[in-house]
Write an enzyme that holds these catalytic residues in place. Structure first.
Site, PDB file in Angstrom:
ATOM      1  N   CYS A 135      -4.466  -2.866   4.562  1.00 43.97           N
ATOM      2  CA  CYS A 135      -4.007  -2.344   5.856  1.00 43.97           C
ATOM      3  C   CYS A 135      -4.962  -2.681   6.989  1.00 43.97           C
ATOM      4  CB  CYS A 135      -3.777  -0.834   5.740  1.00 43.97           C
ATOM      5  SG  CYS A 135      -2.863  -0.133   7.138  1.00 43.97           S
ATOM      6  N   LYS A 145     -10.810  -0.050  -0.902  1.00 41.45           N
ATOM      7  CA  LYS A 145     -10.872  -0.324   0.534  1.00 41.45           C
ATOM      8  C   LYS A 145     -12.250  -0.004   1.098  1.00 41.45           C
ATOM      9  CE  LYS A 145      -8.243   0.561   4.791  1.00 41.45           C
ATOM     10  NZ  LYS A 145      -7.119   1.337   5.362  1.00 41.45           N
ATOM     11  N   GLU A 203       0.851  -1.190   0.000  1.00 44.79           N
ATOM     12  CA  GLU A 203       0.000   0.000   0.000  1.00 44.79           C
ATOM     13  C   GLU A 203       0.888   1.243   0.000  1.00 44.79           C
ATOM     14  OE1 GLU A 203      -3.422   2.050   2.870  1.00 44.79           O
ATOM     15  OE2 GLU A 203      -1.861   0.779   3.723  1.00 44.79           O
TER      16      GLU A 203
END
Length: 536
Positions: free
Chosen positions: A403, A350, A281
Site C-alpha cells: 500500500c 510492512k 492487501e
C-alpha cells in the site's frame, strides 16, 4: 483622521485579498494537472505562485510569503487528498463526524511545507531570472522533507504530475521522482520571469528546451521499449470488489472467501494455470494465522482453489508472541500449493506504516489526552525490516511494497535479481474517489525508477500489470467497482536505472547547483553595483 487612514489602506487591503485568492487558484491549478484530471496547463500555477511571491509589497514580506505559500498548498492538498474523508465513512456511526476535520487538518498540515518553502524563497531569493532556480530548489527541498517527516507522506509530488508511462515520466529512471520534481518546478515557474529582460527570456527559452528534452528523451526511451504482453512467469491478479464496509460484518466472511477462491479457480483462456496468483492487501478480514491454521475450512478452500505448484501471494495481518501481548504486522505471505497442501515460502512485513492509521505517533502522549480512544484507534502494527527482496520460487525474486510503501521514491532499489515489484493495496478504504486513481499513477513511478514491472492488486480497484516504463500492460486493468481477474505474463525487465542507486543524489545535485548559481549571480550583481559607485 481614521477615515483617511482607512481610505489609504483600502487599495492595499484589496490587493492583499486578491493575492490570497490568486494563491488558492495557483495551488488548485497545480493540483488539477495531476492525474486523474491531467490538465497539464495547470502547471502554470507554479509560475503564478512565483509571481505572487515576487510581488509582495508590504511591511511584513516573510509573513506574507508564508501565507501565500500556505494558501497555495491548502488548495493543492485539499483537492489532492480530499478522498481521505471516505475512510472515516466506512464506520460512519463512530468516525463519520471526523471526516471534515481530518480532510481540513491534512490539507492545512501538508500546506505548512509549502508555506515554509515560500518563506525560505522570499528570505534568500536572488535578483534576476535565476530566482526561478531558487524557487524550484526551495519548494522541491521542502517536498523532500514532506516525504520524510513522521515516516513521510510524499503524495502527489510535483514531479509525478506527468501520467506514469508518458514520455516525461521516463525521466524518473534517470533522476528519480524528487529530481523530476525540481525539473518540473523549474520549467513550470519560468514564465514568471519573462519580463526580467534578456535573462528572463533566456530562462523561458531554457525551460522550453527542458520541456522538449523531457518529451523527446522520454519518447526515445519508450520507442526503445515498445509495449509487450510479456513472456515471463504467468500471473493472475484477483480483484473481488469487496467494499471495506462489508468487512466489518462477520456474517459476510464466508461470502468474501467464496468470492476470492471462485475467482482464483476460474478457468484460464489458454487452459494453462498461472504460476503466481495475487490477492490484495486485506483480502480476507481476519488474521492470516487464524484462517490458515491447519484444519480450518478457509485453508482447505484456498488449497482447493489452487493448482499443484501454484504460488499465492496474499496480503493481510498476522501476529506473533503471546495471546496476552501479541505483536501485529501488516504482511504479504507467499504460499505454495504442494501435494500435502499449503506451504509458506516467504513473509514480508510492512516497513513504512501510515501515521494515525497503522500506528500512532507520540502514542503515550496522545493516549493520555484521549485522542486514541476518541478516534477508536487500536494498538496498531509493528514496523517490519527495511524492504528487501523475497524469493518465492527458484529464479523468481520479488520486491513487495504494501500500500503506502509504493509512494516512496527509491524504497524499491534496483536489484539485478528482482524480477518484479508486487504492490498489494487496500484502496477500498477510499471508495469511488480520485484517491485510488492517483495511487495507481504514483505506484507506477516505482516501476519506472526500479526498471522492473509491477504486479498491482487491490480489493476494489485499480488493479493492473504495469511494465518497467510505467504503462499498463495490454490495457488490462480492473477499475473501481469492477470484479474479475487479470491474466498476464510478466513483462521484461527494463534497463538498469540510474537514479535510485545512490539515495536522491541527482536531486541533491540540482539543489546544490541552484544554490551555487544563485550565490554567484548575487556576487556578480554586487560587484557590478560597486563598480558603478566607483565610476560615479
Amino acid at each position: 483622521m481614521k477615515l483617511s487612514v482607512l481610505t489609504a489602506r483600502s487599495p492595499f487591503l484589496r490587493a492583499a485579498w486578491r493575492d490570497r485568492v490568486l494563491a488558492l487558484v495557483a495551488g488548485l491549478a497545480a493540483a488539477l494537472a495531476h492525474p486523474p484530471f491531467g490538465i497539464l496547463p495547470g502547471l502554470l500555477g507554479y509560475a503564478l505562485l512565483l509571481w505572487l511571491l515576487d510581488g509582495i509589497d508590504g511591511p511584513r514580506p516573510l509573513r506574507s510569503a508564508f501565507l501565500r505559500g500556505w494558501l497555495a498548498g491548502l488548495a493543492y492538498f485539499g483537492l489532492g487528498t480530499w478522498w481521505i474523508g471516505e475512510a472515516f465513512m466506512v464506520d460512519a456511526a463512530n468516525q463519520g463526524w471526523m471526516a471534515p476535520f481530518a480532510v481540513a487538518a491534512m490539507a492545512a498540515g501538508l500546506a505548512l511545507f509549502w508555506g515554509l518553502a515560500a518563506l525560505l524563497y522570499r528570505r534568500f531569493r536572488p535578483a534576476g531570472a535565476v530566482r526561478v532556480l531558487a524557487f524550484a530548489a526551495a519548494l522541491s527541498a521542502l517536498e523532500w522533507v514532506r516525504g520524510h517527516v513522521l515516516t513521510g507522506f510524499p503524495w502527489n509530488l510535483p514531479g509525478e504530475t506527468w501520467r506514469a508511462g508518458s514520455a516525461p515520466s521516463q525521466a524518473a529512471a534517470l533522476i528519480g521522482a524528487y529530481g523530476l520534481t525540481f525539473v518540473t518546478l523549474a520549467i513550470a515557474a519560468a514564465p514568471a520571469v519573462w519580463r526580467a529582460g534578456r535573462p528572463g527570456r533566456i530562462a523561458v527559452g531554457a525551460a522550453a528546451l527542458g520541456l522538449v528534452a523531457l518529451y523527446g528523451g522520454g519518447f526515445l526511451a519508450l520507442r526503445a521499449a515498445p509495449p509487450q504482453t510479456g513472456a515471463g512467469p504467468s500471473v493472475r491478479i484477483v480483484q473481488a470488489d469487496v467494499q471495506q464496509s462489508a468487512k466489518w460484518d462477520a456474517a459476510s466472511f464466508q461470502a468474501i472467501v467464496r468470492d476470492y477462491v471462485t475467482l482464483t479457480a476460474q478457468p484460464y483462456a489458454d487452459g494453462k494455470p498461472a504460476e503466481v496468483v495475487v490477492w490484495p492487501e486485506g483480502a480476507l478480514p481476519a488474521a492470516i494465522d487464524d484462517y490458515l491454521a491447519p484444519g480450518t475450512w478457509v485453508r482447505q478452500a484456498i488449497t482447493d482453489a489452487l493448482q499443484p505448484g501454484q504460488l499465492l501471494l496474499i496480503g493481510g495481518y498476522r501476529y506473533e508472541g503471546s495471546a496476552e501481548h501479541p505483536t501485529y504486522y501488516n504482511s504479504l505471505v507467499a504460499l505454495r500449493r504442494d501435494a500435502g497442501g499449503l506451504t509458506v515460502v516467504g513473509i514480508y512485513d510492512k516497513h513504512r506504516l501510515v501515521p494515525f492509521g497503522e500506528y500512532l505517533p507520540a502514542e503515550g502522549l496522545l493516549t493520555a489526552i484521549g485522542v486514541k480512544s476518541m478516534a477508536h484507534l487500536g494498538d496498531g502494527f509493528a514496523i517490519g525490516p527495511r524492504p528487501a527482496p523475497l524469493a518465492i520460487a527458484p529464479g523468481l525474486k520479488i520486491q513487495p511494497l504494501i500500500c503506502y510503501e509504493s509512494l516512496f521514491p527509491g524504497l524499491a532499489r534496483p536489484d539485478p535479481a528482482v524480477r518484479a515489484l508486487v504492490n498489494v493495496s487496500n484502496d477500498a478504504w477510499f471508495g469511488v474517489t480520485s484517491g485510488p486513481l492517483q495511487h495507481l499513477n504514483l505506484a507506477s513511478y516505482r516501476a519506472i525508477e526500479a526498471g522492473r514491472p509491477m504486479i498491482r492488486a487491490t480489493p476494489t480497484g485499480v488493479s493492473a500489470m504495469i511494465d518497467a516504463q510505467g504503462r499498463v500492460v495490454g490495457g488490462q486493468r480492473l477499475d473501481l467497482g469492477q470484479r474479475g481477474v487479470i491474466d498476464a505474463n510478466l513483462p521484461a525487465t527494463g534497463r538498469d536505472t540510474f537514479a535510485p542507486k545512490v539515495v536522491d543524489w541527482p536531486f541533491l545535485a540540482f539543489i546544490l547547483a541552484s544554490v551555487a548559481i544563485c550565490i554567484g549571480s548575487s556576487r556578480n550583481r554586487g560587484r557590478k553595483f560597486a563598480d558603478m559607485k566607483d565610476i560615479g
